[in-house]
Design a protein around this motif. Structure first.
Motif, mmCIF file in Angstrom:
data_model
loop_
_atom_site.group_PDB
_atom_site.id
_atom_site.type_symbol
_atom_site.label_atom_id
_atom_site.label_comp_id
_atom_site.label_asym_id
_atom_site.label_seq_id
_atom_site.Cartn_x
_atom_site.Cartn_y
_atom_site.Cartn_z
ATOM 1 N N SER A 151 96.925 -84.786 67.892
ATOM 2 C CA SER A 151 96.716 -85.804 66.859
ATOM 3 C C SER A 151 98.033 -86.166 66.178
ATOM 4 N N ALA A 152 98.968 -85.231 66.058
ATOM 5 C CA ALA A 152 100.272 -85.545 65.472
ATOM 6 C C ALA A 152 101.023 -86.554 66.329
ATOM 7 N N GLU A 153 100.909 -86.421 67.641
ATOM 8 C CA GLU A 153 101.553 -87.379 68.546
ATOM 9 C C GLU A 153 100.944 -88.764 68.365
ATOM 10 N N PHE A 154 99.635 -88.831 68.276
ATOM 11 C CA PHE A 154 98.963 -90.113 68.092
ATOM 12 C C PHE A 154 99.262 -90.685 66.710
ATOM 13 N N ARG A 155 99.386 -89.826 65.714
ATOM 14 C CA ARG A 155 99.675 -90.276 64.357
ATOM 15 C C ARG A 155 100.991 -91.056 64.325
ATOM 16 N N THR A 156 101.991 -90.588 65.058
ATOM 17 C CA THR A 156 103.287 -91.268 65.103
ATOM 18 C C THR A 156 103.127 -92.690 65.642
ATOM 19 N N VAL A 157 102.375 -92.829 66.720
ATOM 20 C CA VAL A 157 102.142 -94.151 67.310
ATOM 21 C C VAL A 157 101.341 -95.017 66.346
#
Length: 154
Positions: free
Chosen positions: A92-98
């Motif tokens: 979810s942290a990776e998706f949060r950046t996007v």
């Protein structure tokens, strides 16, 4: 007797738990987003963790992520065990950046939207987003980009 946690779920049970149609689950299987196993009798069975994976797929698609992006993300989850809360937090942290970048882009567009409504581009005298210096007018009148013209490169 098998431990309940180790028994698979049928595609119908997965459909009931996720709210997805069976055909959608089969599509996601074809796309490599879930990988059911076969019983000795040849029946397709899904891991209980596939409920969470499919829920993630639905949410990610709703946020505008492509199947390829979702597949790449799910590939980073462990295969031999059920993903933990930490695994999902990392994802979810990776998706949060996007998503943060998309939000900024959408906010910028919202601030300029009054100049872009119906553009496409209609050869406006000034369009900071798509038609700076009225480049579309060189191709003729009308909504040039909506008519299929490709924006000119700088």
């Amino acid at each position: 007797m098998n431990d309940l946690r180790n028994r698979g779920l049928s595609i119908g049970q997965i459909a009931t738990r996720t709210g997805l149609n069976v055909s959608a689950i089969r599509f996601y299987e074809d796309q490599g987003l879930v990988s059911p196993f076969r019983t000795a009798g040849g029946t397709r069975q899904f891991a209980r963790s596939d409920i969470r994976r499919l829920s993630f797929v639905m949410i990610a698609q709703g946020l505008g992520f492509s199947i390829a992006e979702i597949r790449d993300a799910l590939a980073r989850l462990p295969e031999k065990r059920t993903p933990t809360k930490a695994d999902w937090a990392r994802l979810s942290a990776e998706f949060r950046t996007v998503l943060d970048a998309r939000i900024l882009q959408m906010q910028a567009l919202r601030e300029r939207l009054d100049g872009c409504i119906g553009c496409g581009c209609l050869s406006l005298e000034s369009c900071a987003l798509y038609n700076p210096v009225d480049r579309a007018a060189q191709r003729g009148a009308g909504p040039r980009y909506l008519m299929g013209d490709v924006p000119l490169e700088d």
